[in-house]
Design a protein around this motif. Structure first.
Motif, short mmCIF file in Angstrom:
data_model
loop_
_atom_site.label_atom_id
_atom_site.label_comp_id
_atom_site.label_asym_id
_atom_site.label_seq_id
_atom_site.Cartn_x
_atom_site.Cartn_y
_atom_site.Cartn_z
N SER A 116 -8.94 15.87 -10.96
CA SER A 116 -9.00 16.29 -9.56
C SER A 116 -9.35 15.23 -8.57
O SER A 116 -8.81 15.05 -7.62
CB SER A 116 -9.96 17.25 -9.40
OG SER A 116 -9.59 18.30 -9.99
N TYR A 117 -10.29 14.37 -9.12
CA TYR A 117 -10.81 13.21 -8.08
C TYR A 117 -9.75 12.26 -7.81
O TYR A 117 -9.42 11.57 -6.96
CB TYR A 117 -12.06 12.66 -8.80
CG TYR A 117 -12.88 11.51 -8.05
CD1 TYR A 117 -13.83 12.02 -7.02
CD2 TYR A 117 -12.69 10.05 -8.11
CE1 TYR A 117 -14.38 11.35 -6.33
CE2 TYR A 117 -13.18 9.35 -7.07
CZ TYR A 117 -13.90 9.80 -6.39
OH TYR A 117 -14.82 9.19 -5.56
N VAL A 118 -8.99 11.78 -9.03
CA VAL A 118 -7.84 10.99 -8.94
C VAL A 118 -6.82 11.48 -8.03
O VAL A 118 -6.21 10.92 -7.10
CB VAL A 118 -7.38 10.62 -10.37
CG1 VAL A 118 -5.94 9.73 -10.32
CG2 VAL A 118 -8.47 9.88 -11.23
N ILE A 119 -6.38 12.91 -8.37
CA ILE A 119 -5.33 13.31 -7.36
C ILE A 119 -5.96 13.44 -6.01
O ILE A 119 -5.04 13.07 -5.16
CB ILE A 119 -5.10 14.81 -7.86
CG1 ILE A 119 -4.41 14.81 -9.54
CG2 ILE A 119 -4.28 15.59 -6.98
CD1 ILE A 119 -4.26 16.05 -9.97
N ILE A 120 -6.97 13.90 -5.72
CA ILE A 120 -7.29 13.85 -4.20
C ILE A 120 -7.46 12.34 -3.65
O ILE A 120 -6.99 12.11 -2.53
CB ILE A 120 -8.93 14.33 -4.08
CG1 ILE A 120 -8.95 15.93 -4.36
CG2 ILE A 120 -9.55 14.26 -2.75
CD1 ILE A 120 -8.12 16.77 -3.51
N ASN A 121 -7.72 11.32 -4.28
CA ASN A 121 -7.74 9.93 -3.82
C ASN A 121 -6.32 9.65 -3.59
O ASN A 121 -5.94 8.93 -2.63
CB ASN A 121 -8.29 9.02 -4.89
CG ASN A 121 -9.89 9.14 -4.75
OD1 ASN A 121 -10.39 9.37 -3.70
ND2 ASN A 121 -10.55 8.52 -5.79
N VAL A 122 -5.28 9.88 -4.63
CA VAL A 122 -4.12 9.68 -4.20
C VAL A 122 -3.34 10.34 -3.04
O VAL A 122 -2.71 9.44 -2.04
CB VAL A 122 -3.27 10.00 -5.52
CG1 VAL A 122 -1.64 9.96 -5.32
CG2 VAL A 122 -3.51 8.94 -6.78
N ILE A 123 -3.76 11.55 -2.89
CA ILE A 123 -3.23 12.35 -1.75
C ILE A 123 -3.80 11.83 -0.45
O ILE A 123 -3.08 11.58 0.44
CB ILE A 123 -3.21 13.71 -1.97
CG1 ILE A 123 -2.44 14.38 -3.09
CG2 ILE A 123 -3.20 14.72 -0.66
CD1 ILE A 123 -2.96 15.74 -3.73
N THR A 124 -5.15 11.63 -0.44
CA THR A 124 -5.75 11.14 0.70
C THR A 124 -5.19 9.68 1.12
O THR A 124 -4.89 9.38 2.30
CB THR A 124 -7.17 11.00 0.71
OG1 THR A 124 -7.76 12.01 -0.03
CG2 THR A 124 -8.06 10.35 1.67
N ASN A 125 -4.75 9.07 0.11
CA ASN A 125 -4.43 7.58 0.47
C ASN A 125 -3.01 7.53 1.05
O ASN A 125 -2.61 6.95 1.97
CB ASN A 125 -4.50 6.62 -0.78
CG ASN A 125 -5.80 6.11 -0.98
OD1 ASN A 125 -6.46 6.10 -0.22
ND2 ASN A 125 -6.06 5.72 -2.07
N LEU A 126 -2.01 8.65 0.54
CA LEU A 126 -0.85 8.77 1.28
C LEU A 126 -0.80 9.30 2.30
O LEU A 126 0.04 8.98 3.14
CB LEU A 126 -0.05 9.75 0.02
CG LEU A 126 0.15 8.95 -1.34
CD1 LEU A 126 1.17 10.30 -2.15
CD2 LEU A 126 1.38 8.01 -1.19
N VAL A 127 -1.63 10.33 2.58
CA VAL A 127 -1.59 10.99 4.16
C VAL A 127 -2.23 10.10 5.05
O VAL A 127 -1.82 10.13 6.11
CB VAL A 127 -2.40 12.27 4.07
CG1 VAL A 127 -2.72 12.73 5.33
CG2 VAL A 127 -1.80 13.35 2.97
N SER A 128 -3.32 9.24 4.70
CA SER A 128 -3.94 8.66 5.67
C SER A 128 -3.36 7.06 6.04
O SER A 128 -3.62 6.62 7.00
CB SER A 128 -5.36 8.27 5.31
OG SER A 128 -5.50 7.54 4.13
N THR A 129 -2.29 6.74 5.19
CA THR A 129 -1.95 5.29 5.47
C THR A 129 -0.61 5.72 6.40
O THR A 129 0.17 6.53 6.13
CB THR A 129 -1.38 4.42 4.40
OG1 THR A 129 -0.41 5.54 3.48
CG2 THR A 129 -2.63 4.34 3.48
N PRO A 130 -0.38 4.63 7.32
CA PRO A 130 0.77 5.00 8.29
C PRO A 130 2.07 4.53 7.48
O PRO A 130 1.94 3.70 6.57
CB PRO A 130 0.48 4.04 9.44
CG PRO A 130 -0.69 3.04 9.02
CD PRO A 130 -1.32 3.62 7.71
N SER A 131 3.15 5.45 7.63
CA SER A 131 4.25 5.08 7.21
C SER A 131 5.33 3.98 7.92
O SER A 131 5.25 4.14 9.08
CB SER A 131 4.88 6.30 6.69
OG SER A 131 5.11 7.15 7.79
#
Length: 131
Positions: A116-131
């Protein structure tokens, strides 16, 4: 009766006077302990944490990380308790089975928390980085 109440008030005032400096210094000790353990960034002292989130996704991610850290600590305690129950069963099959079940479930919990910790980190990084 009045002298008893007066004595109790004097006693409580003396105790409060002795304990109050320790309570005031507790915040510094907590911050130092969190800094040494690496958990300081989760609680917002200094950089990072809940108080320094700049966006909603970052705040939610930090809150979930804090919750998962707490859940991980609880799961580790259950691993210790299950191991203790298993070791101290002293031939009692029922107690040994109960300890084994606790240990297996706690290890499964630790694995789920890490994933869960890994999944949350990946999702947070995907959402917070500008595309």
């Amino acid at each position: 009766m009045t002298s008893k109440i007066t004595n109790v008030i004097k006693y409580l005032a003396t105790i409060a006077t002795l304990i109050l400096p320790k309570i005031v210094m507790a915040q510094n000790q907590v911050q130092e302990g969190l800094g040494r353990s690496g958990l300081q960034s989760l609680f917002g002292f200094g950089t990072g944490g809940l108080s320094s989130a700049s966006s909603l996704s970052e705040l939610i991610g930090n809150g979930i990380r804090l919750f998962l850290t707490f859940a991980g600590a609880v799961a580790v305690v259950f691993v210790i308790v299950g191991g203790f129950m298993y070791i101290t069963s002293a031939g009692n099959e029922e107690q040994a089975e109960k300890g084994k079940k606790t240990l297996i479930n706690a290890i499964i919990g630790v694995v789920i928390i890490i994933m869960s910790y890994v999944i949350i980190n990946v999702i947070t990084n995907l959402v917070s980085t500008p595309s």
